[in-house]
Write a protein that holds these residues in place. Structure first.
Motif, PDB file in Angstrom:
ATOM      1  N   ALA A  45       0.822  -1.213   0.000  1.00 50.75           N
ATOM      2  CA  ALA A  45       0.000   0.000   0.000  1.00 50.75           C
ATOM      3  C   ALA A  45       0.846   1.248   0.000  1.00 50.75           C
ATOM      4  CB  ALA A  45      -0.930   0.013   1.214  1.00 50.75           C
ATOM      5  N   GLY A  46       2.046   1.165  -0.623  1.00 53.03           N
ATOM      6  CA  GLY A  46       2.894   2.334  -0.761  1.00 53.03           C
ATOM      7  C   GLY A  46       3.694   2.654   0.470  1.00 53.03           C
ATOM      8  N   ARG A  47       3.741   1.778   1.475  1.00 55.45           N
ATOM      9  CA  ARG A  47       4.485   2.072   2.690  1.00 55.45           C
ATOM     10  C   ARG A  47       5.720   1.203   2.741  1.00 55.45           C
ATOM     11  NH1 ARG A  47      -0.778   1.613   4.580  1.00 55.45           N
ATOM     12  NH2 ARG A  47      -0.362  -0.452   5.398  1.00 55.45           N
ATOM     13  N   GLY A  48       6.698   1.684   3.498  1.00 48.04           N
ATOM     14  CA  GLY A  48       7.902   0.894   3.709  1.00 48.04           C
ATOM     15  C   GLY A  48       8.975   1.226   2.718  1.00 48.04           C
ATOM     16  N   VAL A  95      -0.497   2.262 -10.263  1.00 47.56           N
ATOM     17  CA  VAL A  95      -1.552   1.486  -9.612  1.00 47.56           C
ATOM     18  C   VAL A  95      -0.885   0.403  -8.776  1.00 47.56           C
ATOM     19  CG1 VAL A  95      -3.385   1.882 -11.295  1.00 47.56           C
ATOM     20  CG2 VAL A  95      -1.750   0.044 -11.676  1.00 47.56           C
ATOM     21  N   ASN A  96      -1.483   0.079  -7.648  1.00 49.52           N
ATOM     22  CA  ASN A  96      -0.987  -0.989  -6.791  1.00 49.52           C
ATOM     23  C   ASN A  96      -1.907  -2.186  -6.925  1.00 49.52           C
ATOM     24  OD1 ASN A  96       0.980   0.828  -5.817  1.00 49.52           O
ATOM     25  ND2 ASN A  96      -0.423   1.563  -4.230  1.00 49.52           N
ATOM     26  N   GLY A  97      -1.333  -3.368  -7.081  1.00 48.82           N
ATOM     27  CA  GLY A  97      -2.148  -4.546  -7.324  1.00 48.82           C
ATOM     28  C   GLY A  97      -1.806  -5.701  -6.413  1.00 48.82           C
ATOM     29  N   ALA A  98      -2.711  -6.670  -6.343  1.00 44.14           N
ATOM     30  CA  ALA A  98      -2.489  -7.890  -5.574  1.00 44.14           C
ATOM     31  C   ALA A  98      -3.201  -9.040  -6.261  1.00 44.14           C
ATOM     32  CB  ALA A  98      -3.000  -7.729  -4.146  1.00 44.14           C
ATOM     33  N   THR A  99      -2.516 -10.184  -6.340  1.00 46.95           N
ATOM     34  CA  THR A  99      -3.118 -11.380  -6.900  1.00 46.95           C
ATOM     35  C   THR A  99      -3.917 -12.102  -5.819  1.00 46.95           C
ATOM     36  OG1 THR A  99      -1.265 -12.848  -6.360  1.00 46.95           O
ATOM     37  CG2 THR A  99      -1.128 -11.597  -8.422  1.00 46.95           C
ATOM     38  N   ALA A 100      -4.638 -13.136  -6.214  1.00 53.11           N
ATOM     39  CA  ALA A 100      -5.416 -13.921  -5.246  1.00 53.11           C
ATOM     40  C   ALA A 100      -4.508 -14.593  -4.225  1.00 53.11           C
ATOM     41  CB  ALA A 100      -6.258 -14.964  -5.981  1.00 53.11           C
ATOM     42  N   ASP A 101      -3.232 -14.826  -4.602  1.00 54.49           N
ATOM     43  CA  ASP A 101      -2.266 -15.435  -3.695  1.00 54.49           C
ATOM     44  C   ASP A 101      -1.492 -14.400  -2.885  1.00 54.49           C
ATOM     45  OD1 ASP A 101      -2.876 -18.056  -4.436  1.00 54.49           O
ATOM     46  OD2 ASP A 101      -1.568 -17.933  -6.180  1.00 54.49           O
ATOM     47  N   SER A 102      -1.991 -13.145  -2.915  1.00 48.88           N
ATOM     48  CA  SER A 102      -1.410 -12.057  -2.111  1.00 48.88           C
ATOM     49  C   SER A 102      -0.009 -11.666  -2.560  1.00 48.88           C
ATOM     50  CB  SER A 102      -1.391 -12.437  -0.616  1.00 48.88           C
ATOM     51  OG  SER A 102      -2.702 -12.669  -0.139  1.00 48.88           O
ATOM     52  N   LEU A 103       0.280 -11.804  -3.845  1.00 52.59           N
ATOM     53  CA  LEU A 103       1.532 -11.287  -4.375  1.00 52.59           C
ATOM     54  C   LEU A 103       1.310  -9.822  -4.739  1.00 52.59           C
ATOM     55  CD1 LEU A 103       4.465 -11.983  -5.232  1.00 52.59           C
ATOM     56  CD2 LEU A 103       3.568 -12.347  -7.542  1.00 52.59           C
ATOM     57  N   PHE A 118       2.842   0.847 -13.638  1.00 48.50           N
ATOM     58  CA  PHE A 118       2.628   2.161 -14.237  1.00 48.50           C
ATOM     59  C   PHE A 118       2.099   1.928 -15.652  1.00 48.50           C
ATOM     60  CE2 PHE A 118       5.544   3.194 -10.869  1.00 48.50           C
ATOM     61  CZ  PHE A 118       5.200   4.489 -10.476  1.00 48.50           C
ATOM     62  N   TYR A 119       0.907   2.447 -15.950  1.00 47.43           N
ATOM     63  CA  TYR A 119       0.307   2.204 -17.256  1.00 47.43           C
ATOM     64  C   TYR A 119       0.003   3.526 -17.951  1.00 47.43           C
ATOM     65  CZ  TYR A 119      -4.375   3.796 -16.005  1.00 47.43           C
ATOM     66  OH  TYR A 119      -5.446   4.570 -15.653  1.00 47.43           O
ATOM     67  N   THR A 120      -0.109   3.460 -19.286  1.00 47.73           N
ATOM     68  CA  THR A 120      -0.500   4.614 -20.083  1.00 47.73           C
ATOM     69  C   THR A 120      -1.725   4.276 -20.912  1.00 47.73           C
ATOM     70  OG1 THR A 120       0.171   6.163 -21.827  1.00 47.73           O
ATOM     71  CG2 THR A 120       1.114   3.952 -21.915  1.00 47.73           C
ATOM     72  N   ASP A 121      -2.698   5.196 -20.947  1.00 46.78           N
ATOM     73  CA  ASP A 121      -3.875   4.969 -21.787  1.00 46.78           C
ATOM     74  C   ASP A 121      -3.635   5.425 -23.226  1.00 46.78           C
ATOM     75  OD1 ASP A 121      -3.862   7.698 -21.480  1.00 46.78           O
ATOM     76  OD2 ASP A 121      -5.761   7.804 -20.379  1.00 46.78           O
ATOM     77  N   GLN A 122      -2.407   5.888 -23.516  1.00 40.39           N
ATOM     78  CA  GLN A 122      -2.059   6.267 -24.887  1.00 40.39           C
ATOM     79  C   GLN A 122      -1.752   5.053 -25.754  1.00 40.39           C
ATOM     80  OE1 GLN A 122       0.953   9.347 -23.521  1.00 40.39           O
ATOM     81  NE2 GLN A 122      -0.010  10.474 -25.193  1.00 40.39           N
ATOM     82  N   ILE A 123      -1.620   3.889 -25.127  1.00 45.42           N
ATOM     83  CA  ILE A 123      -1.526   2.626 -25.864  1.00 45.42           C
ATOM     84  C   ILE A 123      -2.719   1.799 -25.413  1.00 45.42           C
ATOM     85  CG2 ILE A 123      -0.117   0.602 -26.406  1.00 45.42           C
ATOM     86  CD1 ILE A 123       2.331   2.171 -25.565  1.00 45.42           C
ATOM     87  N   PRO A 124      -3.805   1.784 -26.188  1.00 47.99           N
ATOM     88  CA  PRO A 124      -5.078   1.202 -25.737  1.00 47.99           C
ATOM     89  C   PRO A 124      -5.117  -0.320 -25.820  1.00 47.99           C
ATOM     90  CG  PRO A 124      -5.328   2.053 -27.952  1.00 47.99           C
ATOM     91  CD  PRO A 124      -3.929   2.415 -27.519  1.00 47.99           C
ATOM     92  N   VAL A 125      -4.149  -0.973 -25.187  1.00 51.64           N
ATOM     93  CA  VAL A 125      -4.107  -2.427 -25.113  1.00 51.64           C
ATOM     94  C   VAL A 125      -3.891  -2.791 -23.645  1.00 51.64           C
ATOM     95  CG1 VAL A 125      -2.935  -4.543 -25.815  1.00 51.64           C
ATOM     96  CG2 VAL A 125      -3.172  -2.654 -27.442  1.00 51.64           C
TER      97      VAL A 125
END
Length: 297
Positions: free
Chosen positions: A114-117, A195-203, A208-215
């Protein structure tokens, strides 16, 4: 005559305005990535786990096989190329890659959960030894043989790896829960949102994404965002991917990457076949999780 000049200038201004309003956002091309593995942090963590299991210890995680961890390179960089189109992506190592390149000057993403540490992000942690260590990167034509393909239309993935034999592992794409932030960074000339993400296995993942490449794709089978992921970090594994260059073209993702000698199987079948090398007292679910992390990231 003056009216003609005025009309000409007005027409030019209207054309420029129209071009600005309809900027070209390409959905086919290639992206060059630097995959940075923080080998020193990876090795220190690995040896600490071995120390905890050993009655004799190995110098508090500093020494490895008679050497000093502090003398080994801080990191190494592997150059990779990702082909993409509106239906998927293909990540392959560059041919004639300079192996074990020192990458001390590569950028690092700060922050833990969550952006800490603090601490660095970056390399594959060889948890449990055994089979994980056997997940070596075999070399073909001067580069690693691992290839990662994701089909965004069918939501499936294929990973070609090599142990003693070559395998093509098929599975559904891993679901990631993303949380958007207000942090932005310029990567390869594109304005990217963190964006910060987590998988179902808590990884835990940082992207960092750009919407200038719409894929909705990215390195290491990352996906699920409204645009292309140009920066990706897996803190727990000490790995980072950074885009360095984007080229647009009209070609679709290559389809001739599969080795005809590879054995095709599902990830579950692969886990059942070699999972015993990964378990080390863990349950089969943990073994599968480690296999998945090793072959993808």
């Amino acid at each position: 005559m003056n009216k003609i000049v005025v009309l000409t200038i007005t027409s030019l201004l209207l054309c420029i305005s129209a071009q600005a309003q309809y900027a070209y956002f390409g959905n086919r091309g290639t992206i060059s990535f630097d995959k940075v593995v923080y080998t020193r942090a990876q090795t220190r963590e690995m040896m600490k786990k071995f120390d905890d299991m050993s009655t004799n210890g190995m110098g508090g995680g500093r020494h490895f096989w008679g050497g000093d961890i502090n003398t080994m390179p801080d990191s190494r960089t592997e150059r990779m190329t990702m082909h993409f189109d509106e239906y998927g992506s293909l990540l392959v190592p560059e041919i004639n890659d300079e192996e074990n390149k020192d990458s001390r000057n590569q950028p690092r993403i700060s922050g833990g959960r969550a952006g800490r540490g603090g601490g660095s992000m970056g390399a594959v942690t060889m948890r449990g030894g055994g089979g994980a260590m056997a997940m070596r990167s075999a070399r073909t034509r001067g580069g690693s043989s691992k290839v990662l393909y994701q089909n965004l239309k069918s939501n499936t993935a294929e990973v070609q790896v090599e142990l003693d034999d070559k395998y093509i592992l098929k599975d559904s794409l891993t679901e990631v829960t993303w949380r958007f932030t207000d942090e932005y960074r310029n990567i390869a000339g594109f304005e990217c949102r963190r964006v910060n993400g987590a998988t179902a296995d808590s990884l835990y993942l940082v992207a960092f994404y750009t919407d200038q490449i719409p894929v909705s794709a990215g390195p290491a089978l990352s996906h699920g965002l409204p645009g292309m992921i140009l920066g990706l970090a897996i803190p727990e594994m000490h790995i980072q991917y950074w885009a360095t260059k984007v080229d647009y073209h009209n070609d679709t993702v290559p389809t001739d990457w599969r080795d005809k000698k590879s054995k095709a199987m599902t990830l579950d079948d692969f886990s059942n076949s070699i999972g015993r090398f990964f378990q080390r007292g863990d349950d089969s679910g943990s073994a599968k999780k480690r296999i998945l992390e090793q072959i993808i990231y």
